[in-house]
Write an enzyme that holds these catalytic residues in place. Structure first.
Site, PDB file in Angstrom:
ATOM      1  N   HIS A 130     -10.954  -0.558  -4.906  1.00  0.00           N
ATOM      2  CA  HIS A 130     -10.228  -1.813  -4.772  1.00  0.00           C
ATOM      3  C   HIS A 130      -9.156  -1.715  -3.697  1.00  0.00           C
ATOM      4  O   HIS A 130      -8.661  -0.648  -3.383  1.00  0.00           O
ATOM      5  CB  HIS A 130      -9.620  -2.270  -6.102  1.00  0.00           C
ATOM      6  CG  HIS A 130      -8.669  -1.306  -6.738  1.00  0.00           C
ATOM      7  ND1 HIS A 130      -9.083  -0.161  -7.378  1.00  0.00           N
ATOM      8  CD2 HIS A 130      -7.318  -1.330  -6.855  1.00  0.00           C
ATOM      9  CE1 HIS A 130      -8.030   0.484  -7.861  1.00  0.00           C
ATOM     10  NE2 HIS A 130      -6.939  -0.204  -7.547  1.00  0.00           N
TER      11      HIS A 130
ATOM     12  N   HIS B 297      -5.476  -3.415  -2.467  1.00  0.00           N
ATOM     13  CA  HIS B 297      -4.304  -4.211  -2.834  1.00  0.00           C
ATOM     14  C   HIS B 297      -3.845  -4.974  -1.603  1.00  0.00           C
ATOM     15  O   HIS B 297      -3.641  -4.376  -0.540  1.00  0.00           O
ATOM     16  CB  HIS B 297      -3.135  -3.308  -3.267  1.00  0.00           C
ATOM     17  CG  HIS B 297      -3.346  -2.567  -4.531  1.00  0.00           C
ATOM     18  ND1 HIS B 297      -2.879  -3.027  -5.738  1.00  0.00           N
ATOM     19  CD2 HIS B 297      -3.952  -1.379  -4.781  1.00  0.00           C
ATOM     20  CE1 HIS B 297      -3.190  -2.151  -6.679  1.00  0.00           C
ATOM     21  NE2 HIS B 297      -3.839  -1.141  -6.120  1.00  0.00           N
TER      22      HIS B 297
END
Length: 129
Positions: free
Chosen positions: A93, A95
């Site tokens: 992932h 951010h």
């Protein structure tokens, strides 16, 4: 065992969705560094970002770029920072964090938001995509 992100992808856990394609999902971080802190993930469950196949990695970066451009329009900030850490959830992932100071990029100070604020911010970002 499915990660929390896979459960979000599958609709088992709710999220404040910002954007979605067939291969990627962006949603607000529920423990944000700043208002608008967004996570971009591949729907393919892979632990480490550099273990993604080349096409998925590049796709995630382009998807993140599109979300970051919308985020910067939606949330007042000097710029949108991007970081990849990957220690808390074993699912690759990115951010995207609205930044006004270097402290906004640190994962020490967190912003508390009500459900309605999350919904409003998510809808505002989505409106620019």
């Amino acid at each position: 065992m499915a990660t929390i992100f896979t459960k979000i992808i599958n609709g088992e856990i709710p999220c404040f969705k910002v954007a979605e394609t067939e291969d990627y999902l962006a949603f607000l971080d529920i423990n944000p560094n700043a208002k608008g802190h967004t996570l971009c993930i591949p729907k393919k469950e892979v632990d480490k970002i550099f273990d993604l196949d080349e096409a998925t990695f590049h796709g995630l970066m382009e998807f993140s770029r599109q979300v970051a451009i919308a985020l910067e329009k939606a949330v007042a900030c000097e710029r949108v920072g991007m970081t990849v850490i990957g220690l808390e959830v074993p699912h690759a992932h990115v951010h995207l964090i609205p930044l006004n100071s270097m402290d906004d990029a640190r994962f020490i100070n967190k912003t508390q938001l009500e459900k309605e604020e999350f919904e409003t911010i998510a809808a505002r970002i989505a409106s620019f995509i």
